[in-house]
Design a protein around this motif. Structure first.
Motif, mmCIF file in Angstrom:
data_model
loop_
_atom_site.group_PDB
_atom_site.id
_atom_site.type_symbol
_atom_site.label_atom_id
_atom_site.label_comp_id
_atom_site.label_asym_id
_atom_site.label_seq_id
_atom_site.Cartn_x
_atom_site.Cartn_y
_atom_site.Cartn_z
ATOM 1 N N VAL A 226 5.243 1.057 -11.407
ATOM 2 C CA VAL A 226 4.990 1.738 -10.137
ATOM 3 C C VAL A 226 3.539 2.203 -10.079
ATOM 4 N N LYS A 227 3.030 2.687 -11.198
ATOM 5 C CA LYS A 227 1.632 3.111 -11.232
ATOM 6 C C LYS A 227 0.697 1.926 -11.019
ATOM 7 N N ASP A 228 1.014 0.772 -11.641
ATOM 8 C CA ASP A 228 0.173 -0.409 -11.462
ATOM 9 C C ASP A 228 0.224 -0.938 -10.037
ATOM 10 N N CYS A 229 1.305 -0.653 -9.324
ATOM 11 C CA CYS A 229 1.383 -1.087 -7.923
ATOM 12 C C CYS A 229 0.342 -0.388 -7.055
ATOM 13 N N GLY A 230 -0.231 0.703 -7.550
ATOM 14 C CA GLY A 230 -1.304 1.377 -6.830
ATOM 15 C C GLY A 230 -2.655 1.171 -7.453
ATOM 16 N N ASN A 231 -2.800 0.193 -8.322
ATOM 17 C CA ASN A 231 -4.063 -0.086 -8.985
ATOM 18 C C ASN A 231 -5.116 -0.540 -7.975
ATOM 19 N N PRO A 259 7.018 0.914 -2.916
ATOM 20 C CA PRO A 259 5.893 -0.009 -3.201
ATOM 21 C C PRO A 259 5.975 -1.306 -2.416
ATOM 22 N N LEU A 260 7.192 -1.760 -2.147
ATOM 23 C CA LEU A 260 7.358 -2.987 -1.384
ATOM 24 C C LEU A 260 6.888 -2.808 0.049
ATOM 25 N N ARG A 261 7.224 -1.688 0.645
ATOM 26 C CA ARG A 261 6.799 -1.449 2.029
ATOM 27 C C ARG A 261 5.278 -1.291 2.106
ATOM 28 N N ARG A 262 4.686 -0.645 1.115
ATOM 29 C CA ARG A 262 3.226 -0.502 1.126
ATOM 30 C C ARG A 262 2.538 -1.853 0.970
ATOM 31 N N SER A 263 3.129 -2.715 0.180
ATOM 32 C CA SER A 263 2.487 -4.007 -0.069
ATOM 33 C C SER A 263 2.433 -4.868 1.184
ATOM 34 N N LEU A 264 3.382 -4.700 2.107
ATOM 35 C CA LEU A 264 3.398 -5.529 3.310
ATOM 36 C C LEU A 264 2.244 -5.206 4.253
#
Length: 938
Positions: A226-231, A259-264
């Motif tokens: 989860v932390k790496d998803c905000g790298n 994290p999935l919603r942010r990635s879109l």
């Protein structure tokens, strides 16, 4: 003096001994002597006996100084300064831990001699011979996993980046080989804290692999992922998101959603397309969480994403999610298809295939739109990717089915795709070539004679696999015409002599098809029949048998060929051994009984040896032929027929044979006064017309069903999908949309409908809203505009709108001549208008502009200003704007002109209206603006 000389000699002798002394060699020799003594006397190697191996300090220092010899770890120094064997180094321990101890060759000899020791004596009283503890072996465990554990523990201190990669690669290699390395989970988690993307990717792979089998361990890495998803690095964000979604654990849903919603909505395309595929994983993991997140609407909105790879992933995910719905995949309408087709040049080959697979489900508004789509997709046929070419062919065939003259349209399509297919067949891998040939065979059945001039491309080559050779042999008869028949027949005749038995049989059958279909012109059937007769005399069993079977089909189609087929039959009956060939010869003797004089006598020999015939097909053929000969030559056949009926009615080996013999017997007995009744039943000399095929070759319905599933496994298997796919996995094939904003004739609204909101698309059948002026008080456009046939995709097939008589704008729309606005205002106004409110259309152009200046000048005359423009390798791009002086509506236009079709250029427009009157009146103004654009660029 003599005493002094003796002393000197003694010193020299001692010095020579000291220089030549090797303590390791002396130690081995003494140990071997001790083992020899222990073999005869029950004595163990203790500290007292090991003391005999002592070496003086002076000798040791001298030898090590001069020879540089290092003692092994099995030799220790006593308190008195002497050297002796260590107790841990016993032959028994060496033998039991051969993999964990490194010894010299001398000690290996000791271990080999200790394999068969003498009888053991009693233990020493002082305990010197007691067993040694296993601490030496338990402290230094060996093995692959333990070695990797030690390497990973020192991972953070390792300074060589390549060395770090090699350590992780070794873990992944063991995991790939099936070795359980889950014990290294903690150490691998520590290795994830690195900036090396290669190491991160391998560690993520490790985590995903053991997540299902070790869910407790997988939860340990949740916070890290989860932390790496905000790298800050988009590659790290994408890799971490992919790993997080690939854990496939129900308890991970709460950590995945955010994290999935942010990635879109991420700024990098790689993260967005990874997030789109993560949505599919979430759907498979928890459908309720997927529905709560309203991800379907988000995916439909992302069809307008600037990156083509993101759009192609959206298509894949929507099709997969909605495959069980009423539409059999994602819902499509005219606006969606227009948007995707206009961007077809931006997609990769894989993305092009995804878009092309939507076209067979799309119903064009009219025949002209179908032609325009074909023209747009025509460049795809020139690609080297066979998947894209086959998807284009399927799209063409589906569009051809919507035309008025379907058969003529199909022939045009097949003629256009012939050259690309032949090129792919000649240059692909064997597996690919076989798939292409199967589809070519279907196209030949659909449109005969199209591929006839390329028949040489289907000749068998010696280096090809057998499956391709067999398929080409089956295709050649379908390419035969009077012009190429001699070449094809000669080629097949060469293949008859091939060492491959199956190929030889197929070549004979292919020649038979040419003769039976009579497609080779005058004399072709007779030439083939002569070749088959010659094959009867060959001393090759399978060729003789196959030729006899082929002649039975030829004689049914061409009874006039009996005269030269009949003579070799009695001779062939003697040496044809295969049951199928023998049955065919017997059948031919019955058919040619009026030509072959010795036919009854040849059959009589078989009747006399009836009990020796094992195959029931030969017996049935013998019974049928004898009955035919009875009506041709009754006196010669009467007695043998009676014997045969007697044996056949008592034969219980075949029910068919028994029933047929009984039927013949009863017919003869009941109609003895009128044998013509039986003759009409037995005689089968019925000429089959040339236009009628045998029933086993009449598979028109099957071919039509297979063409509906072109470019699928149905073509490969030769049967519809419902025969090999279970019902719950079958996909419904639904064409849409049912209603169009345009009339079938092509008249109607000039603008393509915008992409509808995602929730509307998902909630019901896709629909497009016609842009029709309403009675809102606004000034209506001139009547001439309603009769204009609009070019939907801009290929110039429909006539452009007639230019106004005067340069003035149409009534109801008056553009400000010198209107200007800043780039910031343009960008803010464009972003303030939702994409569904935009109008997408195309304007055909008379010619491809030489530069952007030509277009800008034409638009400037109509008071349409240019904010920015540019020329790229594949297109021209324009950012335009204008203002209506009456209502104050500001028109924002983004357009591009593709260079892919210089003969028929078109400008693709996306128009947004800002401010001014109500939405319905704004739509009217946009329609009027499009008339102005047509007049300026048409």
């Amino acid at each position: 003096m003599r005493l002094y000389k003796n002393r000197i000699r003694r010193k020299l002798r001692l010095r020579e001994q000291a220089s030549s002394f090797n303590p390791l060699t002396d130690l081995v020799n003494r140990s071997e002597s001790l083992l020899e003594q222990s073999a005869t006397t029950p004595t163990t190697l203790t500290a007292s006996t090991a003391a005999t191996t002592r070496v003086s300090d002076e000798q040791h220092k001298t030898s090590t100084r001069r020879n540089g010899t290092q003692l092994p770890q099995s030799v220790s120094r006593t308190t008195s300064g002497d050297y002796q064997l260590a107790e841990d180094f016993s032959p028994d321990k060496k033998q039991n831990n051969n993999n964990n101890t490194k010894v010299f060759d001398g000690y290996s000899n000791m271990a080999s001699q200790a394999n068969h020791p003498g009888p053991a004596g009693p233990p020493a009283a002082n305990g010197a011979g007691a067993p040694v503890p296993d601490s030496y072996f338990t402290e230094t465990k060996k093995g692959e996993v333990n070695e990797l554990r030690n390497l990973l523990r020192n991972f953070t201190t390792e300074k060589n980046p390549q060395r770090k990669r090699d350590i992780i690669k070794k873990v992944i290699a063991y995991m790939t080989l099936g070795i359980d390395v889950s014990r290294l989970f903690t150490e691998m988690m520590l290795a994830i804290e690195t900036r090396d993307l290669v190491i991160k990717k391998m560690v993520y792979l490790f985590l995903c692999n053991y997540a299902t089998s070790h869910p407790d361990l997988a939860q340990m890495c949740t916070n890290t992922l989860v932390k790496d998803c905000g790298n800050d690095d988009p590659m790290v964000r994408g890799l971490a998101l992919r790993a997080l979604c690939s854990l496939r654990l129900p308890q991970m849903v709460e950590y995945i959603s955010e994290p999935l919603r942010r990635s879109l909505t991420d700024g990098h395309a790689y993260v967005r397309k990874t997030g789109v595929m993560g949505v599919l994983k979430l759907y498979d993991l928890d459908k309720e969480a997927f529905e709560r997140g309203n991800f379907v609407d988000v995916l439909y909105d992302m069809l307008r994403d600037a990156d083509a790879s993101v759009v192609s992933n959206c298509i894949i995910v929507l099709n997969e999610i909605m495959v069980s719905g009423p539409n059999g995949g994602m819902a499509i309408n005219r606006a969606i298809m227009l948007h995707l087709l206009n961007r077809i040049h931006e997609f990769s080959e894989f993305g092009v295939v995804q878009v092309l697979e939507l076209i067979p489900r799309y119903i064009p508004a009219n025949e002209e739109e179908g032609f325009q789509i074909m023209n747009l997709l025509d460049p795809v046929l020139r690609t080297s990717n066979s998947g894209a070419v086959m998807a284009t062919i399927r799209a063409f065939l589906a569009l051809a089915d919507n035309g008025n003259d379907v058969e003529a349209m199909q022939r045009q399509v097949v003629g256009r795709i012939k050259a690309p297919l032949i090129t792919l067949v000649a240059s692909g891998s064997p597996e690919l070539v076989y798939c292409l040939l199967k589809h070519v065979e279907s196209l030949i059945d659909l449109c005969p004679a199209i591929f006839d001039d390329e028949y040489r491309q289907f000749y068998v080559r010696y280096h090809e696999p057998t499956n391709i050779k067999y398929l080409k042999i089956n295709i050649l008869p379908k390419l035969t015409n009077p012009d190429n028949a001699p070449d094809i027949v000669a080629e097949l005749a060469e293949n008859v002599a091939d060492v491959d038995v199956t190929m030889s049989r197929l070549a004979v059958r292919s020649m038979t098809r040419i003769a039976c279909r009579d497609v080779g012109g005058p004399g072709c059937a007779e030439s083939i029949a002569r070749r088959l007769v010659e094959m009867l005399d060959l001393n090759v069993t399978h060729i003789c048998s196959e030729a006899a079977t082929a002649l039975t089909a030829v004689i049914r189609k061409h009874p006039s060929l009996k005269s030269f087929i009949a003579p070799p039959l009695p001779r062939a009956l003697r040496y044809v051994t295969e049951p199928s060939g023998k049955a065919s010869i017997v059948y031919l003797l019955g058919e040619c009984g009026d030509v072959v004089r010795e036919a009854p006598y040849a059959l009589e020999k078989l009747i006399d040896s009836y009990d020796e015939i094992a195959d029931p097909n030969v017996k049935i053929a013998l019974l049928t032929s004898t009955m035919k000969l009875f009506f041709l030559r009754p006196p010669e056949v009467q007695r043998m027929l009676g014997r045969l009926l007697g044996k056949a009615t008592e034969d219980v080996s075949s029910q068919d044979l028994h029933d047929r013999a009984l039927m013949y017997y009863r017919l003869l007995r009941s109609s003895s006064g009128n044998p013509k009744v039986v003759e009409s039943v037995v005689q089968t000399n019925v000429v089959i017309p040339e236009t009628i095929n045998f029933s086993e070759e009449d598979d028109g319905e099957l071919r039509a069903a297979l063409m509906e599933e072109f470019n699928t496994l149905s073509i490969m298997y030769g049967k519809p999908s419902e025969t090999f796919i279970r019902e719950e996995f079958q996909v419904k094939y639904v064409k849409m949309p049912e209603d169009h904003p345009l009339e079938p004739s092509g008249a109607g609204a000039g603008a393509a409908a915008p992409i509808p909101p995602a929730n509307d698309i998902y909630a019901e059948e896709p629909r497009t809203v016609a842009v029709v002026p309403e009675d809102s008080g606004a000034v209506a456009p001139p009547p001439a505009a309603s009769d204009h046939v609009v070019d939907l995709l801009g290929f110039g097939d429909s006539a452009p709108a007639p230019a106004p008589a005067t340069p003035a704008s149409p009534v109801g729309l008056s553009l400000v001549p010198a209107f200007s606005m800043s780039g910031e205002d343009y960008e803010s106004k464009w972003g303030a208008i939702a994409e569904p409110d935009a109008m997408v259309t195309t304007v055909p152009m008379s010619c491809l502009p030489a530069s952007t200046d030509n277009v800008e000048a034409s638009l400037m005359d109509k008071h349409i200003m240019t904010m920015a423009s540019g020329e790229l390798d594949t297109e021209f791009k324009f950012f335009l704007y204008a203002q209506d002086s009456v209502s104050g509506t500001v028109f924002l236009i983004q357009s591009n002109i593709s260079k892919a079709s210089p003969e028929e250029p078109l400008m693709i427009l996306t128009i947004k209206a800002s401010g001014g009157e109500n939405p319905s009146a704004s739509k009217q103004k946009v329609e009027m603006l499009m008339e102005v654009l047509n007049a300026a660029l048409g």
